[in-house]
Design a protein around this motif. Structure first.
Motif, PDB file in Angstrom:
ATOM      1  N   UNK A  18       0.498  -1.667   0.272  1.00  0.00           N
ATOM      2  CA  UNK A  18      -0.171   0.034  -0.188  1.00  0.00           C
ATOM      3  C   UNK A  18       0.999   1.239   0.427  1.00  0.00           C
ATOM      4  N   UNK A  19       0.925   1.851  -1.050  1.00  0.00           N
ATOM      5  CA  UNK A  19       1.893   3.893  -1.173  1.00  0.00           C
ATOM      6  C   UNK A  19       0.072   4.616  -0.453  1.00  0.00           C
ATOM      7  N   UNK A  20       1.027   5.264  -0.365  1.00  0.00           N
ATOM      8  CA  UNK A  20       0.119   6.823   0.213  1.00  0.00           C
ATOM      9  C   UNK A  20       0.541   7.645  -0.686  1.00  0.00           C
ATOM     10  N   UNK A  21      -1.043   8.790  -0.905  1.00  0.00           N
ATOM     11  CA  UNK A  21      -1.230   9.169  -2.157  1.00  0.00           C
ATOM     12  C   UNK A  21      -0.729  11.175  -1.535  1.00  0.00           C
ATOM     13  N   UNK A  22      -0.673  11.707  -1.949  1.00  0.00           N
ATOM     14  CA  UNK A  22      -0.311  12.773  -1.793  1.00  0.00           C
ATOM     15  C   UNK A  22      -1.249  13.460  -0.832  1.00  0.00           C
ATOM     16  N   UNK A  23      -2.390  13.164  -1.201  1.00  0.00           N
ATOM     17  CA  UNK A  23      -3.890  13.605   0.079  1.00  0.00           C
ATOM     18  C   UNK A  23      -3.988  12.775   1.067  1.00  0.00           C
ATOM     19  N   UNK A  24      -2.773  11.391   1.239  1.00  0.00           N
ATOM     20  CA  UNK A  24      -3.390  10.939   2.469  1.00  0.00           C
ATOM     21  C   UNK A  24      -3.588   9.616   2.514  1.00  0.00           C
ATOM     22  N   UNK A  25      -4.289   9.123   1.338  1.00  0.00           N
ATOM     23  CA  UNK A  25      -4.906   8.298   1.724  1.00  0.00           C
ATOM     24  C   UNK A  25      -4.043   6.902   0.436  1.00  0.00           C
ATOM     25  N   UNK A  27      -3.179   3.674  -1.067  1.00  0.00           N
ATOM     26  CA  UNK A  27      -4.454   2.891  -2.266  1.00  0.00           C
ATOM     27  C   UNK A  27      -3.347   1.742  -3.018  1.00  0.00           C
ATOM     28  N   UNK A  28      -3.348   0.776  -2.949  1.00  0.00           N
ATOM     29  CA  UNK A  28      -2.401  -0.865  -3.743  1.00  0.00           C
ATOM     30  C   UNK A  28      -1.682  -0.128  -4.285  1.00  0.00           C
ATOM     31  N   UNK A  29      -0.340  -0.660  -4.684  1.00  0.00           N
ATOM     32  CA  UNK A  29       0.573   0.059  -5.450  1.00  0.00           C
ATOM     33  C   UNK A  29       0.019  -0.714  -6.949  1.00  0.00           C
ATOM     34  N   UNK A  30       0.223   0.082  -7.899  1.00  0.00           N
ATOM     35  CA  UNK A  30      -0.270  -0.560  -8.935  1.00  0.00           C
ATOM     36  C   UNK A  30       1.558  -0.373 -10.472  1.00  0.00           C
ATOM     37  N   UNK A  31       2.171  -1.161 -10.659  1.00  0.00           N
ATOM     38  CA  UNK A  31       3.543  -0.414 -11.584  1.00  0.00           C
ATOM     39  C   UNK A  31       2.960  -0.390 -13.178  1.00  0.00           C
ATOM     40  N   UNK A  32       1.206  -0.876 -13.240  1.00  0.00           N
ATOM     41  CA  UNK A  32       0.831   0.110 -14.573  1.00  0.00           C
ATOM     42  C   UNK A  32       1.054   1.068 -14.579  1.00  0.00           C
ATOM     43  N   UNK A  59       9.759  -0.562  -3.856  1.00  0.00           N
ATOM     44  CA  UNK A  59       8.545  -0.028  -2.975  1.00  0.00           C
ATOM     45  C   UNK A  59       8.406  -1.176  -2.142  1.00  0.00           C
ATOM     46  N   UNK A  60       7.935   0.127  -1.220  1.00  0.00           N
ATOM     47  CA  UNK A  60       7.319  -0.960   0.485  1.00  0.00           C
ATOM     48  C   UNK A  60       5.997  -0.536   0.914  1.00  0.00           C
ATOM     49  N   UNK A  61       5.454  -0.461   2.040  1.00  0.00           N
ATOM     50  CA  UNK A  61       3.928  -0.445   2.344  1.00  0.00           C
ATOM     51  C   UNK A  61       4.829   1.187   2.677  1.00  0.00           C
ATOM     52  N   UNK A  62       3.670   1.768   3.135  1.00  0.00           N
ATOM     53  CA  UNK A  62       4.115   3.482   3.741  1.00  0.00           C
ATOM     54  C   UNK A  62       4.028   4.077   2.363  1.00  0.00           C
ATOM     55  N   UNK A  63       5.011   3.900   1.304  1.00  0.00           N
ATOM     56  CA  UNK A  63       6.251   4.420   0.813  1.00  0.00           C
ATOM     57  C   UNK A  63       5.107   5.729   0.185  1.00  0.00           C
TER      58      UNK A  63
END
Length: 98
Positions: A18-25, A27-32, A59-63
């Motif tokens: 799971x990666x953190x977006x700029x809005x702090x939400x 989402x699942x990492x998507x290499x595509x 890539x790691x969770x929380x990135x």
């Protein structure tokens, strides 16, 4: 461990990231998304695949998506100056719209 099992484990690990977006939400990492963005910047498919695999491996969770973006940027700067310039131009335009 057989190669197929190892690849399956690796693919499963990024699918659970799971990666953190700029809005702090999160989402699942998507290499595509990364691959498509790199190609949209003008890199050829081979380079887009190589960069995507490299990012996927680190890539790691929380990135944050910003950290991922900076990594892509650094690699493009070294490997394809045209794609790098396009990437930076898109980034500047995108930031103005926010």
């Amino acid at each position: 461990m057989r190669m197929a099992e190892q690849q399956q484990m690796e693919s499963r690990s990024w699918q659970e990231t799971m990666v953190r977006k700029s809005n702090n939400q999160e989402e699942q990492f998507n290499p595509d998304k990364i691959r498509r963005s790199i190609q949209n910047a003008g890199a050829d498919q081979q380079l887009a695949d190589e960069i995507t695999q490299q990012i996927q491996g680190s890539t790691h969770s929380g990135m944050t998506t910003s950290e991922i973006d900076n990594s892509v940027q650094d690699i493009l700067k070294q490997r394809d100056s045209n794609a790098y310039n396009n990437w930076m131009q898109w980034k500047q335009q995108h930031q103005k719209m926010q």
